[in-house]
Scaffold this active site. Structure first.
Site, PDB file in Angstrom:
ATOM      1  N   GLU A   1      28.133  12.128  27.798  1.00  0.00           N
ATOM      2  CA  GLU A   1      27.459  12.245  26.193  1.00  0.00           C
ATOM      3  C   GLU A   1      27.602  13.806  25.552  1.00  0.00           C
ATOM      4  O   GLU A   1      27.264  14.554  26.617  1.00  0.00           O
ATOM      5  CB  GLU A   1      26.428  11.803  25.933  1.00  0.00           C
ATOM      6  CG  GLU A   1      26.045  11.669  24.518  1.00  0.00           C
ATOM      7  CD  GLU A   1      24.653  11.646  23.978  1.00  0.00           C
ATOM      8  OE1 GLU A   1      24.179  10.339  24.014  1.00  0.00           O
ATOM      9  OE2 GLU A   1      23.924  12.419  23.715  1.00  0.00           O
TER      10      GLU A   1
ATOM     11  N   PRO B   1      28.663  16.827  18.413  1.00  0.00           N
ATOM     12  CA  PRO B   1      29.640  17.716  17.589  1.00  0.00           C
ATOM     13  C   PRO B   1      28.783  19.218  17.430  1.00  0.00           C
ATOM     14  O   PRO B   1      27.809  19.116  16.924  1.00  0.00           O
ATOM     15  CB  PRO B   1      29.784  16.977  16.463  1.00  0.00           C
ATOM     16  CG  PRO B   1      29.206  15.323  16.651  1.00  0.00           C
ATOM     17  CD  PRO B   1      28.211  15.608  17.611  1.00  0.00           C
TER      18      PRO B   1
ATOM     19  N   HIS C   1      29.143   6.980  18.547  1.00  0.00           N
ATOM     20  CA  HIS C   1      28.181   6.769  18.082  1.00  0.00           C
ATOM     21  C   HIS C   1      28.136   6.316  16.583  1.00  0.00           C
ATOM     22  O   HIS C   1      29.021   6.938  15.981  1.00  0.00           O
ATOM     23  CB  HIS C   1      26.931   7.715  18.349  1.00  0.00           C
ATOM     24  CG  HIS C   1      26.747   7.852  19.627  1.00  0.00           C
ATOM     25  ND1 HIS C   1      25.377   8.245  20.294  1.00  0.00           N
ATOM     26  CD2 HIS C   1      27.397   7.948  20.943  1.00  0.00           C
ATOM     27  CE1 HIS C   1      25.625   8.570  21.414  1.00  0.00           C
ATOM     28  NE2 HIS C   1      26.783   8.179  21.915  1.00  0.00           N
TER      29      HIS C   1
ATOM     30  N   ASP D   1      17.836   7.616  13.869  1.00  0.00           N
ATOM     31  CA  ASP D   1      16.740   8.269  13.630  1.00  0.00           C
ATOM     32  C   ASP D   1      16.618   8.714  12.082  1.00  0.00           C
ATOM     33  O   ASP D   1      17.514   8.845  11.418  1.00  0.00           O
ATOM     34  CB  ASP D   1      16.354   9.565  14.530  1.00  0.00           C
ATOM     35  CG  ASP D   1      16.098   9.321  15.912  1.00  0.00           C
ATOM     36  OD1 ASP D   1      15.242   8.312  16.185  1.00  0.00           O
ATOM     37  OD2 ASP D   1      16.526   9.761  16.686  1.00  0.00           O
TER      38      ASP D   1
ATOM     39  N   TYR E   1      15.458   1.181  25.726  1.00  0.00           N
ATOM     40  CA  TYR E   1      14.189   2.060  25.797  1.00  0.00           C
ATOM     41  C   TYR E   1      13.357   1.553  26.880  1.00  0.00           C
ATOM     42  O   TYR E   1      12.576   0.696  26.796  1.00  0.00           O
ATOM     43  CB  TYR E   1      13.618   2.143  24.383  1.00  0.00           C
ATOM     44  CG  TYR E   1      14.150   2.627  23.334  1.00  0.00           C
ATOM     45  CD1 TYR E   1      14.582   4.004  22.918  1.00  0.00           C
ATOM     46  CD2 TYR E   1      15.296   1.631  22.698  1.00  0.00           C
ATOM     47  CE1 TYR E   1      15.396   4.330  22.070  1.00  0.00           C
ATOM     48  CE2 TYR E   1      16.212   1.899  21.701  1.00  0.00           C
ATOM     49  CZ  TYR E   1      16.081   3.408  21.225  1.00  0.00           C
ATOM     50  OH  TYR E   1      17.042   3.919  20.467  1.00  0.00           O
TER      51      TYR E   1
ATOM     52  N   LYS F   1      20.105  -7.675  20.330  1.00  0.00           N
ATOM     53  CA  LYS F   1      21.297  -7.142  20.226  1.00  0.00           C
ATOM     54  C   LYS F   1      22.378  -7.667  20.850  1.00  0.00           C
ATOM     55  O   LYS F   1      23.786  -7.558  20.704  1.00  0.00           O
ATOM     56  CB  LYS F   1      21.129  -5.720  20.261  1.00  0.00           C
ATOM     57  CG  LYS F   1      20.150  -5.109  19.357  1.00  0.00           C
ATOM     58  CD  LYS F   1      20.332  -3.146  19.513  1.00  0.00           C
ATOM     59  CE  LYS F   1      19.227  -2.598  20.414  1.00  0.00           C
ATOM     60  NZ  LYS F   1      19.017  -1.296  20.391  1.00  0.00           N
TER      61      LYS F   1
ATOM     62  N   TYR G   1      23.733  12.616  29.861  1.00  0.00           N
ATOM     63  CA  TYR G   1      23.270  13.379  28.508  1.00  0.00           C
ATOM     64  C   TYR G   1      23.549  15.139  28.829  1.00  0.00           C
ATOM     65  O   TYR G   1      22.867  15.567  29.473  1.00  0.00           O
ATOM     66  CB  TYR G   1      21.977  13.293  28.115  1.00  0.00           C
ATOM     67  CG  TYR G   1      21.404  11.779  27.710  1.00  0.00           C
ATOM     68  CD1 TYR G   1      22.214  11.477  26.481  1.00  0.00           C
ATOM     69  CD2 TYR G   1      20.729  11.173  28.360  1.00  0.00           C
ATOM     70  CE1 TYR G   1      21.774  10.054  26.007  1.00  0.00           C
ATOM     71  CE2 TYR G   1      20.423   9.857  27.898  1.00  0.00           C
ATOM     72  CZ  TYR G   1      21.114   9.340  26.874  1.00  0.00           C
ATOM     73  OH  TYR G   1      20.612   8.156  26.480  1.00  0.00           O
TER      74      TYR G   1
HETATM   75  P1  FAD Z   1      17.167  -0.579  16.882  1.00  0.00           P
HETATM   76  O1  FAD Z   1      17.574  -1.769  17.847  1.00  0.00           O
HETATM   77  O2  FAD Z   1      17.323  -1.416  15.399  1.00  0.00           O
HETATM   78  O3  FAD Z   1      15.351  -0.929  16.867  1.00  0.00           O
HETATM   79  C1  FAD Z   1      14.708   0.040  16.053  1.00  0.00           C
HETATM   80  C2  FAD Z   1      13.164  -0.579  16.072  1.00  0.00           C
HETATM   81  O4  FAD Z   1      13.097  -1.684  15.271  1.00  0.00           O
HETATM   82  C3  FAD Z   1      12.651  -0.507  17.536  1.00  0.00           C
HETATM   83  O5  FAD Z   1      11.484  -0.480  17.486  1.00  0.00           O
HETATM   84  C4  FAD Z   1      12.790  -2.245  17.555  1.00  0.00           C
HETATM   85  O6  FAD Z   1      11.908  -2.820  18.544  1.00  0.00           O
HETATM   86  C5  FAD Z   1      12.700  -2.704  16.154  1.00  0.00           C
HETATM   87  N1  FAD Z   1      13.372  -3.743  15.724  1.00  0.00           N
HETATM   88  C6  FAD Z   1      14.525  -4.088  16.123  1.00  0.00           C
HETATM   89  N2  FAD Z   1      15.047  -5.334  15.669  1.00  0.00           N
HETATM   90  C7  FAD Z   1      13.849  -5.896  15.009  1.00  0.00           C
HETATM   91  C8  FAD Z   1      13.417  -6.964  14.351  1.00  0.00           C
HETATM   92  N3  FAD Z   1      14.408  -8.002  13.923  1.00  0.00           N
HETATM   93  N4  FAD Z   1      12.320  -7.307  13.801  1.00  0.00           N
HETATM   94  C9  FAD Z   1      11.366  -6.441  13.845  1.00  0.00           C
HETATM   95  N5  FAD Z   1      11.675  -5.163  14.609  1.00  0.00           N
HETATM   96  C10 FAD Z   1      12.797  -5.045  15.103  1.00  0.00           C
HETATM   97  N6  FAD Z   1      20.393   8.692  16.952  1.00  0.00           N
HETATM   98  C11 FAD Z   1      21.146   9.261  16.150  1.00  0.00           C
HETATM   99  O7  FAD Z   1      20.701   9.468  14.901  1.00  0.00           O
HETATM  100  N7  FAD Z   1      22.379   9.401  16.420  1.00  0.00           N
HETATM  101  C12 FAD Z   1      23.041   9.214  17.766  1.00  0.00           C
HETATM  102  O8  FAD Z   1      24.048   9.424  18.114  1.00  0.00           O
HETATM  103  C13 FAD Z   1      22.186   8.562  18.540  1.00  0.00           C
HETATM  104  N8  FAD Z   1      22.755   8.271  19.953  1.00  0.00           N
HETATM  105  C14 FAD Z   1      21.598   7.457  20.883  1.00  0.00           C
HETATM  106  C15 FAD Z   1      22.320   7.201  22.060  1.00  0.00           C
HETATM  107  C16 FAD Z   1      21.381   6.468  22.994  1.00  0.00           C
HETATM  108  C17 FAD Z   1      21.962   5.831  24.182  1.00  0.00           C
HETATM  109  C18 FAD Z   1      19.907   6.266  22.513  1.00  0.00           C
HETATM  110  C19 FAD Z   1      18.872   5.374  23.513  1.00  0.00           C
HETATM  111  C20 FAD Z   1      19.431   6.822  21.188  1.00  0.00           C
HETATM  112  C21 FAD Z   1      20.210   7.342  20.361  1.00  0.00           C
HETATM  113  N9  FAD Z   1      19.989   7.620  19.112  1.00  0.00           N
HETATM  114  C22 FAD Z   1      20.774   8.258  18.423  1.00  0.00           C
HETATM  115  C23 FAD Z   1      18.446   7.459  18.889  1.00  0.00           C
HETATM  116  C24 FAD Z   1      18.292   6.149  17.985  1.00  0.00           C
HETATM  117  O9  FAD Z   1      19.064   6.249  17.013  1.00  0.00           O
HETATM  118  C25 FAD Z   1      16.646   5.712  17.547  1.00  0.00           C
HETATM  119  O10 FAD Z   1      16.067   5.803  18.804  1.00  0.00           O
HETATM  120  C26 FAD Z   1      16.554   5.011  16.599  1.00  0.00           C
HETATM  121  O11 FAD Z   1      15.158   5.105  16.303  1.00  0.00           O
HETATM  122  C27 FAD Z   1      16.421   3.624  17.097  1.00  0.00           C
HETATM  123  O12 FAD Z   1      17.848   3.115  17.000  1.00  0.00           O
HETATM  124  P2  FAD Z   1      18.047   1.618  17.682  1.00  0.00           P
HETATM  125  O13 FAD Z   1      19.685   1.599  17.713  1.00  0.00           O
HETATM  126  O14 FAD Z   1      17.532   1.379  19.146  1.00  0.00           O
HETATM  127  O15 FAD Z   1      17.502   0.766  16.829  1.00  0.00           O
END
Ligand code: FAD
Length: 316
Positions: free
Chosen positions: A22, A25, A83, A115, A155, A175, A278
């Site tokens: 990974e 930019p 991403h 985030d 996670y 997902k 990473y």
């Molecule tokens: P989700 O899967 O949507 O989950 C977010 C939260 O909502 C979780 O607590 C989950 O339990 C909850 N949730 C999900 N679905 C539901 C539902 N139906 N009802 C109620 N609750 C629900 N961030 C960036 O900004 N840019 C990046 O490039 C980036 N790359 C990443 C790469 C990896 C490998 C990882 C692990 C993380 C990365 N992140 C990045 C961080 C990520 O965006 C954050 O951790 C973010 O807060 C959660 O994203 P997610 O896609 O896991 O969210």
């Protein structure tokens, strides 16, 4: 090619675990040129399965993310994964980004919620947009069919906003059920936490590859910043070991390399398909780890590798 198809090909041929890298930019034009040289060196020496590029919080790097991913796909010699987060994006903006990625040859997307943007404490759903990463996966599948390979985030310690680890796992399964074909995990330093997560995923019926995210410790300050930001649990032994060497940058790097090697060796026993590093845009530690693990395959041993000739397709 889709990453899941590459993984399937490797599995059929009984290959050893893959690794992927990974990058994020850089902020300047010069930084981007340097990063491309670094990626070329790493691809040439190590032959990773794919390289991915982060999407800056709130979409702050969208143009660079798409362009660097496209460059990786077309010219670096490895597969690219871009991403994409839904934070701060209307559905129309999401589609504009996906269409551009498609036009520029990108075939793999890591679909994320994202985030909160810098300066914003809690995450808020965007107006006219989507809410969860599962919505983004569903949207990509509905609108683009099977065109893209889709990865999602997992996670091992549970996501910070999750009501419980169990709920988080069931959302992860949502997902995958929505169409994601592999999971890449958040960084972790307690191997047993990952193993427990891995087994629980399998128990609830998540059958796709689950790739551990490995972040080698590269500097004492950086490690503390990152583990505090991600609220990562760090075993006391690691904290004590680092405390004793924190003034010596080289020792910290060496420690990080050995720790990552130990983790990868332990996880390999569980049949993990690959390791996702990473890199923090740095090469020394990752090169040392992959070499020491003995995972580097030559082009002949790795027929899934992209054809080197593609590197000559056009002007960089
Ligand atoms: P989700 O899967 O949507 O989950 C977010 C939260 O909502 C979780 O607590 C989950 O339990 C909850 N949730 C999900 N679905 C539901 C539902 N139906 N009802 C109620 N609750 C629900 N961030 C960036 O900004 N840019 C990046 O490039 C980036 N790359 C990443 C790469 C990896 C490998 C990882 C692990 C993380 C990365 N992140 C990045 C961080 C990520 O965006 C954050 O951790 C973010 O807060 C959660 O994203 P997610 O896609 O896991 O969210």
């Amino acid at each position: 090619m889709k990453i899941i198809d590459l993984i399937s090909e490797r599995k059929k041929e009984g290959h050893i675990p893959f690794y992927s890298f990974e990058y994020f930019p850089p902020k300047t034009e010069e930084g981007i040129i340097n990063l491309k040289s670094r990626i070329e060196r790493m691809v040439h020496q190590l032959n990773p399965l794919f390289a991915d590029v982060t999407w800056g919080a709130g979409g702050s790097t969208s143009t660079e993310t798409i362009n660097i991913s496209s460059w990786i796909e077309r010219y670096s010699g490895t597969e690219a994964m871009m991403h994409l987060t839904l934070t701060n994006m209307t559905l129309e903006q999401i589609d504009t980004a996906i269409e551009e990625a498609k036009e520029k040859g990108i075939k793999n997307i890591l679909a994320l919620r994202g985030d909160p943007p810098r300066g914003q404490e809690a995450w808020r759903p965007p107006e006219g947009g989507l809410h969860y990463a599962s919505d983004l996966v569903r949207h990509i599948k509905e609108k683009y069919g099977d065109y893209f390979g889709i990865a999602v985030a997992g996670y091992p310690e549970g996501h910070v906003d999750a009501t419980s680890k169990e709920d988080d796992l069931s959302h992860l399964k949502e997902k995958v059920d929505a169409g994601a074909d592999l999971i890449i995990t958040q960084l972790f330093y307690d191997d047993d936490v990952f193993i427990d997560f891995y087994q629980k995923c399998r128990e609830i019926g998540i059958a796709c590859p689950i790739i551990p995210g490995i972040m080698p410790i590269q500097s004492y300050q950086g490690f503390h910043r990152m583990t505090t930001f991600c609220k990562t649990k760090v075993p006391q032994q690691i904290l004590d070991d680092l405390e004793a060497i924190k003034e010596d940058e080289d020792e910290v790097k060496k420690y990080g390399i050995n720790l990552a090697i130990k983790t990868c060796k332990k996880l390999a026993e569980y049949g993990i398909e690959g390791f996702h590093f990473y890199t923090l845009n740095l090469e020394r530690s990752v090169i040392a780890i992959v070499n020491e693990l003995g995972l580097v395959e030559t082009e002949r041993e790795a027929p899934w590798r992209k054809v080197a000739g593609r590197r000559d397709e056009g002007v960089r």
